[in-house]
Design an enzyme around this catalytic site. Structure first.
Site, PDB file in Angstrom:
ATOM      1  N   ASP A  67     -34.340 -24.522 -34.045  1.00 57.49           N
ATOM      2  CA  ASP A  67     -34.349 -23.349 -33.164  1.00 57.49           C
ATOM      3  C   ASP A  67     -35.722 -22.693 -33.146  1.00 57.49           C
ATOM      4  OD1 ASP A  67     -34.181 -22.515 -35.803  1.00 57.49           O
ATOM      5  OD2 ASP A  67     -32.298 -21.456 -35.573  1.00 57.49           O
ATOM      6  N   ASP A 136     -23.128 -14.253 -40.765  1.00 57.55           N
ATOM      7  CA  ASP A 136     -22.026 -14.178 -39.789  1.00 57.55           C
ATOM      8  C   ASP A 136     -21.511 -15.570 -39.426  1.00 57.55           C
ATOM      9  OD1 ASP A 136     -24.103 -15.176 -38.260  1.00 57.55           O
ATOM     10  OD2 ASP A 136     -24.051 -13.601 -36.748  1.00 57.55           O
ATOM     11  N   HIS A 138     -23.329 -18.230 -38.472  1.00 60.22           N
ATOM     12  CA  HIS A 138     -24.061 -19.024 -37.480  1.00 60.22           C
ATOM     13  C   HIS A 138     -24.812 -20.169 -38.147  1.00 60.22           C
ATOM     14  CE1 HIS A 138     -27.635 -16.201 -38.154  1.00 60.22           C
ATOM     15  NE2 HIS A 138     -28.218 -17.378 -38.194  1.00 60.22           N
ATOM     16  N   GLU A 143     -24.642 -18.254 -32.411  1.00 59.92           N
ATOM     17  CA  GLU A 143     -23.976 -17.040 -32.850  1.00 59.92           C
ATOM     18  C   GLU A 143     -22.478 -17.093 -32.553  1.00 59.92           C
ATOM     19  OE1 GLU A 143     -25.507 -15.180 -34.721  1.00 59.92           O
ATOM     20  OE2 GLU A 143     -27.421 -14.428 -33.988  1.00 59.92           O
TER      21      GLU A 143
HETATM   22  C1  GLP Z   1     -31.937 -17.869 -39.355  1.00 61.07           C
HETATM   23  C2  GLP Z   1     -32.087 -19.320 -38.888  1.00 61.07           C
HETATM   24  C3  GLP Z   1     -30.975 -20.185 -39.421  1.00 61.07           C
HETATM   25  C4  GLP Z   1     -30.813 -19.942 -40.921  1.00 61.07           C
HETATM   26  C5  GLP Z   1     -30.477 -18.511 -41.183  1.00 61.07           C
HETATM   27  C6  GLP Z   1     -30.234 -18.194 -42.661  1.00 61.07           C
HETATM   28  O1  GLP Z   1     -31.037 -17.168 -38.588  1.00 61.07           O
HETATM   29  N1  GLP Z   1     -32.118 -19.452 -37.471  1.00 61.07           N
HETATM   30  O2  GLP Z   1     -31.255 -21.550 -39.165  1.00 61.07           O
HETATM   31  O3  GLP Z   1     -29.804 -20.776 -41.418  1.00 61.07           O
HETATM   32  O4  GLP Z   1     -31.572 -17.740 -40.735  1.00 61.07           O
HETATM   33  O5  GLP Z   1     -31.437 -17.970 -43.311  1.00 61.07           O
HETATM   34  P1  GLP Z   1     -31.581 -17.854 -44.882  1.00 61.07           P
HETATM   35  O6  GLP Z   1     -31.500 -19.247 -45.408  1.00 61.07           O
HETATM   36  O7  GLP Z   1     -32.936 -17.243 -45.110  1.00 61.07           O
HETATM   37  O8  GLP Z   1     -30.476 -16.993 -45.366  1.00 61.07           O
END
Ligand code: GLP
Length: 256
Positions: A67, A136, A138, A143
């Site tokens: 992404d 949440d 995702h 989302e």
């Molecule tokens: C962002 C990214 C996701 C990732 C999420 C969790 O939203 N787009 O790909 O999984 O963060 O991040 P973290 O691993 O820092 O909790």
């Protein structure tokens, strides 16, 4: 879904790196799906070490990102392409030209997202996708409330995700972009293997829903229950809301 409950993030990183090492020993041209966020960082550190030791090479591989933010400056350190370059790509032997991501600043975003799905297909698909999970539920930036079979698309970030990610933007919510481009859940599900990492209590509810909840757009990661080769690597805190935790431990002990 195979659940691995491990004591800390280093052991999680090492376990995922083991799977990647095995994959690349069998197929040096395998393609790796890379994720941003803090969860995959211990895996990246381990991969960097193993590449330096000559145990893994990504020289024939393509990396595919999940992404990207829309409208973020090309040189912004939080632009996901820059994050992936800094955290892993520049420290291993992948060709920088083979590091691909959905383009968040393309003049025609609708065309760019289609082209990204085509590129993944053209290069033979993603062999192993590393994933994190949002609080949440995702994955990538899919989302809650979206299609469970979507392809790469433009999406609107939820307030929760923007609040979660504000820490990367000087804690200032106003600086967090509102839109993103993301691989769809259908695109992610095409990867031949999924390895998801989650640590900490903040992820416990999302993990419980993903592994044991009903498949629902409300918790997008639940779609992974339909993947034939999905692995979930979690620490004790992230595992704390799993109802069948004792059973997962038994299976894990039997695997070793
Ligand atoms: C962002 C990214 C996701 C990732 C999420 C969790 O939203 N787009 O790909 O999984 O963060 O991040 P973290 O691993 O820092 O909790």
């Amino acid at each position: 879904m195979e659940v691995y409950i491990l004591p800390n993030e280093e052991e999680i990183g090492s376990a995922i790196a083991d799977r990647i090492e095995k994959l690349f020993s069998a197929n040096p041209e395998a393609n790796l799906g890379v994720a941003t966020g803090s969860s995959p960082l211990p895996t990246y550190r381990e991969l960097i070490k193993r590449v330096a030791e000559g145990k893994i090479s990504f020289s024939k591989s393509h990396f595919f990102m999940l992404d990207e933010y829309v409208g973020i400056a090309e040189d912004h350190p939080e632009r996901y392409h820059n994050v992936i370059t800094t955290e892993i790509a520049s420290q291993v032997d992948v060709d920088p030209a083979n590091v691909h991501g959905p383009e968040g600043n393309a003049p025609d975003l609708a065309a760019a997202v289609k082209e990204y799905d085509e590129l993944i297909r053209e290069k033979g698909g993603v062999d192993l996708q590393i994933l994190g999970i949002g609080s949440d539920g995702h994955i990538a930036f899919n989302e809650p409330g979206g299609s469970l079979v979507s392809r790469t698309h433009v999406d609107v970030l939820t307030n929760q995700t923007r609040v979660d990610n504000a820490r990367f933007f000087d804690g200032d919510l106003d600086k967090v972009p509102t839109h993103c481009v993301t691989q769809g859940l259908g695109t992610i599900m095409d990867a031949r293997e999924l390895c998801l990492v989650a640590t900490g209590e903040g992820k416990a509810e999302a993990v419980a829903q993903m592994v044991e909840g009903g498949i629902s757009a409300l918790w997008p990661a639940t779609i992974m229950q339909m993947h034939p080769n999905a692995h979930v690597f979690i620490d004790e805190a992230a595992a704390s809301k799993l109802k069948l935790i004792d059973y997962y431990r038994e299976i894990q002990a039997a695997r070793a």
